[in-house]
Write a protein that holds these residues in place. Sequence first.
Motif, PDB file in Angstrom:
ATOM      1  N   ARG A  43     -23.885 -13.006  15.546  1.00  0.00           N
ATOM      2  CA  ARG A  43     -25.037 -13.663  16.161  1.00  0.00           C
ATOM      3  C   ARG A  43     -25.017 -13.489  17.679  1.00  0.00           C
ATOM      4  O   ARG A  43     -26.055 -13.288  18.315  1.00  0.00           O
ATOM      5  CB  ARG A  43     -25.029 -15.150  15.803  1.00  0.00           C
ATOM      6  N   LEU A  44     -23.820 -13.574  18.270  1.00  0.00           N
ATOM      7  CA  LEU A  44     -23.691 -13.393  19.714  1.00  0.00           C
ATOM      8  C   LEU A  44     -24.097 -11.978  20.113  1.00  0.00           C
ATOM      9  O   LEU A  44     -24.843 -11.783  21.083  1.00  0.00           O
ATOM     10  CB  LEU A  44     -22.254 -13.673  20.149  1.00  0.00           C
ATOM     11  N   VAL A  49     -25.471  -7.401  24.486  1.00  0.00           N
ATOM     12  CA  VAL A  49     -24.137  -7.095  24.988  1.00  0.00           C
ATOM     13  C   VAL A  49     -24.208  -6.382  26.336  1.00  0.00           C
ATOM     14  O   VAL A  49     -23.272  -6.437  27.125  1.00  0.00           O
ATOM     15  CB  VAL A  49     -23.358  -6.243  23.957  1.00  0.00           C
ATOM     16  N   HIS A  50     -25.326  -5.721  26.606  1.00  0.00           N
ATOM     17  CA  HIS A  50     -25.467  -4.972  27.857  1.00  0.00           C
ATOM     18  C   HIS A  50     -26.951  -4.815  28.175  1.00  0.00           C
ATOM     19  O   HIS A  50     -27.829  -5.125  27.342  1.00  0.00           O
ATOM     20  CB  HIS A  50     -24.810  -3.592  27.740  1.00  0.00           C
ATOM     21  N   GLY A 100     -13.302 -22.909  22.669  1.00  0.00           N
ATOM     22  CA  GLY A 100     -13.876 -23.153  21.352  1.00  0.00           C
ATOM     23  C   GLY A 100     -15.098 -22.338  21.010  1.00  0.00           C
ATOM     24  O   GLY A 100     -15.596 -22.420  19.884  1.00  0.00           O
ATOM     25  N   GLU A 101     -15.608 -21.535  21.945  1.00  0.00           N
ATOM     26  CA  GLU A 101     -16.824 -20.757  21.715  1.00  0.00           C
ATOM     27  C   GLU A 101     -16.502 -19.267  21.605  1.00  0.00           C
ATOM     28  O   GLU A 101     -15.877 -18.696  22.496  1.00  0.00           O
ATOM     29  CB  GLU A 101     -17.819 -20.969  22.852  1.00  0.00           C
ATOM     30  N   PRO A 102     -16.926 -18.596  20.532  1.00  0.00           N
ATOM     31  CA  PRO A 102     -16.716 -17.154  20.409  1.00  0.00           C
ATOM     32  C   PRO A 102     -17.463 -16.412  21.516  1.00  0.00           C
ATOM     33  O   PRO A 102     -18.654 -16.662  21.744  1.00  0.00           O
ATOM     34  CB  PRO A 102     -17.293 -16.817  19.035  1.00  0.00           C
ATOM     35  N   ARG A 127     -23.165 -10.682  26.496  1.00  0.00           N
ATOM     36  CA  ARG A 127     -23.687 -10.529  27.861  1.00  0.00           C
ATOM     37  C   ARG A 127     -23.714 -11.845  28.631  1.00  0.00           C
ATOM     38  O   ARG A 127     -23.422 -11.890  29.824  1.00  0.00           O
ATOM     39  CB  ARG A 127     -25.088  -9.915  27.811  1.00  0.00           C
ATOM     40  N   ARG A 128     -24.039 -12.936  27.952  1.00  0.00           N
ATOM     41  CA  ARG A 128     -24.123 -14.209  28.680  1.00  0.00           C
ATOM     42  C   ARG A 128     -22.755 -14.765  29.054  1.00  0.00           C
ATOM     43  O   ARG A 128     -22.667 -15.764  29.774  1.00  0.00           O
ATOM     44  CB  ARG A 128     -24.923 -15.234  27.873  1.00  0.00           C
ATOM     45  N   HIS A 129     -21.679 -14.109  28.576  1.00  0.00           N
ATOM     46  CA  HIS A 129     -20.330 -14.547  28.936  1.00  0.00           C
ATOM     47  C   HIS A 129     -19.669 -13.613  29.944  1.00  0.00           C
ATOM     48  O   HIS A 129     -18.501 -13.809  30.300  1.00  0.00           O
ATOM     49  CB  HIS A 129     -19.466 -14.631  27.679  1.00  0.00           C
ATOM     50  N   GLN A 130     -20.388 -12.617  30.397  1.00  0.00           N
ATOM     51  CA  GLN A 130     -19.823 -11.650  31.335  1.00  0.00           C
ATOM     52  C   GLN A 130     -19.845 -12.191  32.762  1.00  0.00           C
ATOM     53  O   GLN A 130     -20.595 -13.094  33.093  1.00  0.00           O
ATOM     54  CB  GLN A 130     -20.595 -10.329  31.227  1.00  0.00           C
TER      55      GLN A 130
END
Length: 225
Positions: A43-44, A49-50, A100-102, A127-130
């Motif tokens: 889902r992520l 991703v880019h 706790g979040e993938p 992407r939102r975790h980069q």
Amino acid sequence: MTTRTATDSLTLDDLWPFAGLHVVSGDVELRYLDDDLLLRLARLAAEGVHAEDAMPFTTPWTRGTPAEVGRSVLTYHWGGRAGALGTDRLRLELGVVRAGEPVGIQGFFGTDVAVTRTVETGSWLGRRHQGRGTGTLMRRMVLHLLFEGLGMVEATTVAFADNGPSNGVTRRLGYEPNGVEILAREGRAVTSNRYRLTREAWEAQTDRPEVTLHGVEPVRELLGL
């Protein structure tokens, strides 16, 4: 009345030691990809991703509708479970979880690993975790697993020349350039940079984070390391 046998007590960790592998540093964990974690990561990936005009992967699995991208993640990793361990090959992908979040996946693969003690790493981060340092930390964590936990002597990696963040992380972690190659990407020839990091260079680093390993010995035994 059902009769229990000695094999009734066997767990997934007993039969497939990769399932018990767990790497921890602060609030970041590398974990085995069970179906629940894999679905959350699919889902992520479907979120992105880019950037649309970029492609950091040789196989463009991130192209398509959100459902198609998520399905690509599922099918790739389901297939990878069966092919994770062969007579001469190893491929292991671990989910990256922060607080706790993938947030992504960190993997490594190689052939004749028990002999060469060398593997190549690869990863992706939602992407939102980069831009938060997670990519650097998860690479440091897998390097700790490889060198300290599994006794590797060298780790390699690759990145397209136009992938600035990946090249930057790799150089920052002390890898040495190890040549280039020309690959086909979405119908065009592009340059891919190769890098290597030796155990000696890794051990010489003084800024390595504290990393805790769990479930390593059964994996070493499985791999003949």
